[in-house]
Structures are given as C-alpha cells and as structure tokens.
Design an enzyme around this catalytic site. Structure first.
Site, PDB file in Angstrom:
ATOM      1  CB  SER A 147      47.629  35.991  38.850  1.00 34.79           C
ATOM      2  OG  SER A 147      48.322  36.096  40.065  1.00 34.79           O
ATOM      3  CG  ASP A 164      49.711  39.298  41.807  1.00 36.52           C
ATOM      4  OD1 ASP A 164      48.661  38.639  41.675  1.00 36.52           O
ATOM      5  OD2 ASP A 164      50.727  39.091  41.119  1.00 36.52           O
ATOM      6  CD  GLN A 166      45.526  36.994  41.925  1.00 31.33           C
ATOM      7  OE1 GLN A 166      46.261  36.087  42.324  1.00 31.33           O
ATOM      8  NE2 GLN A 166      45.949  38.258  41.812  1.00 31.33           N
TER       9      GLN A 166
END
Length: 280
Positions: free
Chosen positions: A221, A197, A271
């Site tokens: 995100s 991430d 993502q």
C-alpha cells in the site's frame, strides 16, 4: 489494538504490532491504531468521517509503534488531527483525519447491488486455506481477524479465468470480524480501516489476470483514503463492492463501497499501491 498513553504527553501513545509471516507491520493495523490515537484526543461525541494517509516505510512487527498526534483544529462541529506512526525515530505512516458531531442534513445513498448471495451461503476463506499445507495458509486460519467470503471465484491461488472484458477487475466480498467487538463506534470505524486493507488492491490483480500466489509478486500500500458515511459494526456482515479504474507505472488504484446487509452505504474507500509482477 490497545494503545498505552504516554504519562508525560497526552497526545502520544504506544501500541504493539500483530505478528505477520513476513515480519512487516500490516498497513491496516497502523491505519487503525493511528485513527484510534487521534480519536483519543477529540472532544466526546465526534467520530471520524474521513481520513487520508501515506505509508512511508515498512514497519517491523517485533517493535512497538509510537503514535504522535498533532491537534490541528477544534471547530464548533469539526475536529482535525494528524497522526505520525513512528518506529526507530522515523515515521512509517502519516495520517490526517477529520471528526464531526452527528448533525442533520440532506440524506441519500447509492443502493447496494441487487441479487447478491447471502454470505452464509458462500465459502469462507478459512475453509479454503484449511485445505492448503503452507505456513501462510496456517497463519490465515489461525490469526486473521476477519472472515472473507467472495461472491464469485477468489484469486488466492489461481487467477480469475474471466478477468478480461467490460466488468474485469470488479468483485464483491462479504466480510465480518471473527468475534464480537465492544459497543465503541470509534473502534468499529477503526477496524473497518483495518479490515479493508486486506482486499483494496485485489481488484488490480484480478483485472491483470494474476493471483496472490503469483511468483515474484511484490505488492504494498502507498496511500489510503476513506470516508465513513454512517454508523457501522464490523462484527456484522459488510459487503465490499470493488473496482479498479487504473494501473500504470508499477502502481494500481483500488476503490470500494461498503454496504450493511440492510443496503445502507456506510463507507467509501480508495487506495493506491505498488503492484509489481514479473514481465511475461
């Protein structure tokens, strides 16, 4: 990352948050904790092979998070779980994951790019930030759990001068945890979700000719999808081969393939995030 089970409910856990400079919970932390909570309810011998999650709200790193697991299905070889990460009575993340027993089958993978420099020959992000007098740089050096080493120029402080062209937005990063971790396959898969991430949306900035230090940058995100293909250890060097196929409407999509040093493909990740920058 330690989760405390609820004595009254075997499907509910509580976890702490790591401190962050902006006071917001790190998304990778919540994904990893949600996966660990789900894994605590799964029959022994089944590991996650895929997960899909949505970040719904910003979390407060001063408050603990409750992880409520819903048992969706226990089949002969697959198990499905949904986890809601909750703060203040509201979900900050909703994730569904599938777990599977190890089974034989067709076996192939895409090869790792050739000629990639060895990570030990590259500059660590810690060395770069140690030269910067700023609270965020100090936090990175003191607190960040993973060592990142870019193949090529990082874009922490300056944009990529070669961001235009056919290969724009593509990058490769070696990553490894700063300390050894226990021999727990579920933990290593969860920590891979934690680690990725940090970098999944960086190709969007690279292709747009921006740096993390861009004034007025707002990035977060939105959703996260991940597939684990093979066993992985995050305390060994892993190569992230990244790209970005699209950005539009204040959103950007990042993709990554993750390889062990022996060339085996261990995971694929996608993502989408909110990426807002001041107009030129």
């Amino acid at each position: 990352m330690e989760l405390v089970p609820d004595p009254a409910d075997p499907d509910v856990f509580t976890g702490p948050s790591l401190p962050r400079p902006n006071g917001r919970v790190f998304g990778g932390q919540v994904i990893a904790q949600s996966l660990l909570a789900a894994g605590r309810t799964v029959p022994e011998g089944r590991l996650p092979h895929s997960m899909h999650g949505y970040f719904l709200r910003a979390g407060d790193d001063r408050e603990p998070i409750t992880f409520a697991v819903e048992r969706l299905r226990d089949g002969r070889s697959f198990t499905a779980r949904r986890t809601h990460a909750i703060q203040g009575g509201l979900p900050i993340l909703s994730m569904i994951a599938s777990f599977q027993e190890e089974q034989p089958g067709i076996d192939y993978d895409e090869p790792m790019p050739r000629g990639v420099p060895d990570p030990e020959t590259l500059t660590s992000a810690f060395d770069l930030f140690a030269q910067v007098d700023h609270p965020v740089a100090k936090f990175w050096v003191d607190e960040v759990a993973f060592d990142l080493r870019h193949v090529g120029q990082p874009i922490y402080l300056q944009p990529d001068p070669h961001h235009e062209g056919e290969l724009s937005g593509r990058q490769m990063i070696w990553m490894r945890s700063r300390r050894p971790l226990p021999d727990d396959p579920l933990l290593h898969r969860a920590m891979l979700a934690f680690a990725c991430d940090q970098v999944m949306l960086e190709p969007v900035l690279r292709r747009a000719g921006r740096a993390w230090s861009t004034p007025g940058l707002s990035i977060a995100s939105l959703d996260h999808a991940m597939w684990w293909h093979r066993d992985v250890r995050v305390d060994e060097w892993l190569l992230y081969v990244q790209s970005t196929p699209n950005a539009h409407g204040g959103r950007g999509l990042g993709a990554a393939r993750v390889f062990r040093q022996d060339g085996s493909l261990v995971a694929s990740i996608a993502q989408e995030g909110m990426v807002r920058v001041p107009l030129d």
